[in-house]
Enzyme design. Structure first.
Site, PDB file in Angstrom:
ATOM      1  N   TRP A   1       2.646   8.627  -1.425  1.00  0.00           N
ATOM      2  CA  TRP A   1       2.797   9.535  -2.566  1.00  0.00           C
ATOM      3  C   TRP A   1       1.606  10.484  -2.718  1.00  0.00           C
ATOM      4  O   TRP A   1       1.648  11.391  -3.526  1.00  0.00           O
ATOM      5  CB  TRP A   1       2.963   8.722  -3.865  1.00  0.00           C
ATOM      6  N   ASN A   2       0.516  10.287  -1.976  1.00  0.00           N
ATOM      7  CA  ASN A   2      -0.678  11.100  -2.288  1.00  0.00           C
ATOM      8  C   ASN A   2      -0.592  12.527  -1.746  1.00  0.00           C
ATOM      9  O   ASN A   2      -1.142  13.447  -2.331  1.00  0.00           O
ATOM     10  CB  ASN A   2      -1.975  10.402  -1.863  1.00  0.00           C
TER      11      ASN A   2
ATOM     12  N   LYS B   1      11.547   8.465   4.851  1.00  0.00           N
ATOM     13  CA  LYS B   1      11.584   7.861   3.512  1.00  0.00           C
ATOM     14  C   LYS B   1      10.361   8.307   2.716  1.00  0.00           C
ATOM     15  O   LYS B   1       9.230   8.043   3.135  1.00  0.00           O
ATOM     16  CB  LYS B   1      11.571   6.329   3.614  1.00  0.00           C
TER      17      LYS B   1
ATOM     18  N   ALA C   1       7.817   8.158  -0.647  1.00  0.00           N
ATOM     19  CA  ALA C   1       7.413   7.121  -1.593  1.00  0.00           C
ATOM     20  C   ALA C   1       8.273   7.268  -2.851  1.00  0.00           C
ATOM     21  O   ALA C   1       8.630   8.386  -3.233  1.00  0.00           O
ATOM     22  CB  ALA C   1       5.937   7.297  -1.939  1.00  0.00           C
TER      23      ALA C   1
ATOM     24  N   GLU D   1      -1.073   5.676  10.270  1.00  0.00           N
ATOM     25  CA  GLU D   1      -2.208   6.302   9.595  1.00  0.00           C
ATOM     26  C   GLU D   1      -2.432   5.489   8.338  1.00  0.00           C
ATOM     27  O   GLU D   1      -1.688   5.617   7.371  1.00  0.00           O
ATOM     28  CB  GLU D   1      -1.870   7.771   9.311  1.00  0.00           C
TER      29      GLU D   1
ATOM     30  N   CYS E   1      -6.824   9.108   1.804  1.00  0.00           N
ATOM     31  CA  CYS E   1      -7.313   8.046   2.697  1.00  0.00           C
ATOM     32  C   CYS E   1      -8.637   8.435   3.343  1.00  0.00           C
ATOM     33  O   CYS E   1      -9.322   7.583   3.900  1.00  0.00           O
ATOM     34  CB  CYS E   1      -6.268   7.714   3.748  1.00  0.00           C
TER      35      CYS E   1
ATOM     36  N   GLU F   1     -10.808  -0.260  -0.241  1.00  0.00           N
ATOM     37  CA  GLU F   1     -10.526   1.144  -0.518  1.00  0.00           C
ATOM     38  C   GLU F   1     -10.298   1.286  -2.026  1.00  0.00           C
ATOM     39  O   GLU F   1      -9.411   0.640  -2.591  1.00  0.00           O
ATOM     40  CB  GLU F   1      -9.262   1.537   0.262  1.00  0.00           C
TER      41      GLU F   1
HETATM   42  P1  ADP Z   1       0.465   2.745  -1.474  1.00  0.00           P
HETATM   43  O1  ADP Z   1      -0.382   1.604  -1.915  1.00  0.00           O
HETATM   44  O2  ADP Z   1      -0.277   3.989  -1.188  1.00  0.00           O
HETATM   45  O3  ADP Z   1       1.697   2.957  -2.299  1.00  0.00           O
HETATM   46  P2  ADP Z   1       2.129   1.566   0.523  1.00  0.00           P
HETATM   47  O4  ADP Z   1       1.759   1.199   1.905  1.00  0.00           O
HETATM   48  O5  ADP Z   1       2.575   0.484  -0.392  1.00  0.00           O
HETATM   49  O6  ADP Z   1       0.886   2.343  -0.026  1.00  0.00           O
HETATM   50  O7  ADP Z   1       3.253   2.685   0.531  1.00  0.00           O
HETATM   51  C1  ADP Z   1       3.343   3.698   1.486  1.00  0.00           C
HETATM   52  C2  ADP Z   1       4.799   3.902   1.802  1.00  0.00           C
HETATM   53  O8  ADP Z   1       5.309   2.692   2.358  1.00  0.00           O
HETATM   54  C3  ADP Z   1       5.688   4.214   0.591  1.00  0.00           C
HETATM   55  O9  ADP Z   1       6.684   5.138   0.981  1.00  0.00           O
HETATM   56  C4  ADP Z   1       6.303   2.873   0.290  1.00  0.00           C
HETATM   57  O10 ADP Z   1       7.541   2.984  -0.368  1.00  0.00           O
HETATM   58  C5  ADP Z   1       6.504   2.351   1.699  1.00  0.00           C
HETATM   59  N1  ADP Z   1       6.749   0.916   1.823  1.00  0.00           N
HETATM   60  C6  ADP Z   1       6.217  -0.100   1.134  1.00  0.00           C
HETATM   61  N2  ADP Z   1       6.738  -1.269   1.572  1.00  0.00           N
HETATM   62  C7  ADP Z   1       7.627  -0.984   2.561  1.00  0.00           C
HETATM   63  C8  ADP Z   1       8.517  -1.741   3.399  1.00  0.00           C
HETATM   64  N3  ADP Z   1       8.586  -3.064   3.341  1.00  0.00           N
HETATM   65  N4  ADP Z   1       9.283  -1.053   4.280  1.00  0.00           N
HETATM   66  C9  ADP Z   1       9.204   0.284   4.369  1.00  0.00           C
HETATM   67  N5  ADP Z   1       8.420   1.038   3.606  1.00  0.00           N
HETATM   68  C10 ADP Z   1       7.629   0.418   2.722  1.00  0.00           C
END
Ligand code: ADP
Length: 488
Positions: free
Chosen positions: A158-159, A182, A184, A258, A292, A389
């Site tokens: 989302w950032n 996909k 966020a 990343e 990041c 972080e």
């Molecule tokens: P943040 O802490 O920055 O939200 P995440 O790694 O949780 O970082 O999220 C980054 C992306 O990964 C988002 O699009 C989130 O919806 C997605 N995400 C989180 N869990 C899963 C999963 N099990 N499968 C696919 N995408 C995921």
């Protein structure tokens, strides 16, 4: 929200699958909130595994026809998309600020940055070269060609809701791949608006599908297990990235990751301290500390520590925290209330272990999700702010004595994305740059990210490079062809 846009049709709330705007099979939706006000901006279709599978199957069909076109033809469509993004900067920036929180100036900057990946790779796609090999037999000739990997699945954070899509789909589409992406769940509207413009640019159906969802797991499971997907590219947290990379091994997908960072900013006593303070603040507080490559640990040589802290306080004192839609705001809210609480816990941990708040430290005063830019002094390497972080506007300032100690502190982390140093000594700038274990180093410079450079990390910050002429490599397979029986 629609009334703020010149072109309200950019506000898309359905999924975009195989060139069609569709609801979730279940009819389920999820709310997208403005982090500055908590207001619900839109309800967006929440798709799952079945819709993701259909998008992947459509991508497989579309990709074959796309790869058969010339790079020039693909480039023409991508350039049109780039132009449309640039024609709509203001609307796209408004959508981004409303759902993400960053101030309008930063949103405008991100949209231009996002478009630059489309433009850049529209050109790079024309320069996918192969190689010729001398062989031991005089009657044979060997060549290698590079071909698109095929269907790519992408998950983005989302950032940077727009640039993290284009940095991936720019090279993928330019070299002849198709992508299912996909966003966020916090920020799907920016990506959906870009898909609307791709559609208007004439990108054929199925080449870029967008699958928003409140539940990431079923979408991620399908992406990582479906054998049609040959490559998975992810930007997000190290924890989720590792899990998804492991899922991809079952079908031997290529991956680009990343992931998180723990960027040091090393300020030596020979540095221009005014420039170091401005640079450290720019790196630390951009996007309210939610990038990041944000400075996570500021390491300052002991003789200039106090002076540096005073200068940094001076810079931070000019900031104005507020709603990103207000042009006078310099810094917006953090993405969620949960994020604010996580950041506060880290500050509380530091204070409990003896850290001192030199500036800011106020959580929630300007509104539920606002944090005053904070500076922590007397911090040590046993505190969470050294190892984790922070992802928020909190700058812990550590002290070091020697160059060797600074390098050791910088490397004392499992992360290896970006690092910065401030020094006027040429020899030191080389020694330290070579001695620290990071994918990217800024010397007397913190604004290191651009389309022109290979962006990426080492160690647990991930693998693969995005941007520059190297950015196409992750989307290409090398095929060796041996031509035999050619005569003497
Ligand atoms: P943040 O802490 O920055 O939200 P995440 O790694 O949780 O970082 O999220 C980054 C992306 O990964 C988002 O699009 C989130 O919806 C997605 N995400 C989180 N869990 C899963 C999963 N099990 N499968 C696919 N995408 C995921």
């Amino acid at each position: 929200m629609k009334d703020l846009l010149k072109d309200p049709t950019l506000l898309r709330t359905q999924a975009y699958i195989n060139g069609e705007w569709v609801d979730a099979d279940s009819g389920e939706t999820f709310p997208v909130r403005n982090p500055a006000t908590q207001e619900v901006l839109a309800e967006v279709a929440s798709v799952g595994g079945a819709e993701t599978r259909r998008a992947i199957e459509a991508a497989e069909v579309a990709q074959k026809a796309w790869a058969a076109r010339t790079a020039m033809e693909r480039s023409a469509i991508l350039r049109k998309w780039n132009d449309l993004i640039l024609e709509n900067v203001e609307d796209l920036a408004i959508i981004m600020t409303l759902e993400q929180g960053k101030v309008l100036a930063e949103s405008r900057g991100e949209i231009v940055y996002a478009a630059s990946f489309i433009e850049w790779f529209a050109e790079e796609g024309k320069r996918v070269y192969g190689d010729v090999f001398p062989l031991p037999q005089s009657t044979s000739r060997g060549v290698a060609i590079r071909q698109p990997v095929g269907v790519v699945a992408a998950v983005t954070p989302w950032n940077f809701p727009s640039a993290m899509l284009t940095r991936k789909c720019g090279p993928a589409l330019a070299v002849g791949c198709a992508m299912v992406a996909k966003p966020a769940h916090e920020t799907p509207l920016s990506m959906l608006a870009l898909a609307e413009l791709a559609d208007r640019a004439g990108l054929p159906a199925g080449l870029l599908s967008i699958v928003p969802g409140a539940h990431a797991k079923p979408i991620g499971d399908e992406m990582c297990s479906n054998p049609i997907v040959r490559k998975f590219t992810f930007t997000g947290s190290t924890r989720i990235g590792k899990m998804l990379a492991a899922q991809c091994t079952e079908t031997m997908k290529r991956t680009s990751m990343e992931l998180g960072g723990n960027a040091p900013v090393i300020v030596f006593d020979d540095a221009d301290l005014d420039k170091a303070a401005v640079g450290a603040a720019a790196s630390k507080y951009r996007n309210s500390g939610q990038t990041c490559i944000c400075a996570n640990r500021i390491l300052v040589q002991e003789g200039v520590y106090d002076e540096f802290v005073e200068k940094l306080k001076g810079v931070v004192g000019t900031f104005k925290i507020g709603d990103g839609m207000d042009e006078s705001s310099t810094h917006g809210p953090v993405i969620t209330r949960k994020a604010l609480e996580d950041i506060k816990e880290m500050v509380d941990d530091a204070v409990a272990h003896g850290a001192e708040i030199a500036a800011g430290g106020d959580f929630g005063a300007e509104g539920e999700q606002f944090i005053q830019p904070t500076i922590l002094c007397n911090v040590t390497d046993d505190m969470r702010v050294f190892k984790e972080e922070i992802f928020g506007p909190v700058a812990p300032i550590f002290k070091f004595k020697t160059e060797e100690e600074a390098i050791a502190m910088a490397n004392d982390t499992e992360f290896g994305l970006a690092a910065y140093l401030f020094t006027r000594d040429q020899g030191r700038s080389w020694r330290v740059s070579e001695g620290i274990e990071y994918g990217m180093v800024g010397v007397n410079e913190v604004l290191i990210s651009s389309t022109f450079i290979p962006f990426g990390g080492i160690k647990e910050s991930g693998q693969g490079r995005e941007g520059s002429s190297y950015g196409v490599d992750d989307y290409l397979e090398m095929k060796y062809i041996c031509f035999g029986d050619l005569g003497a």
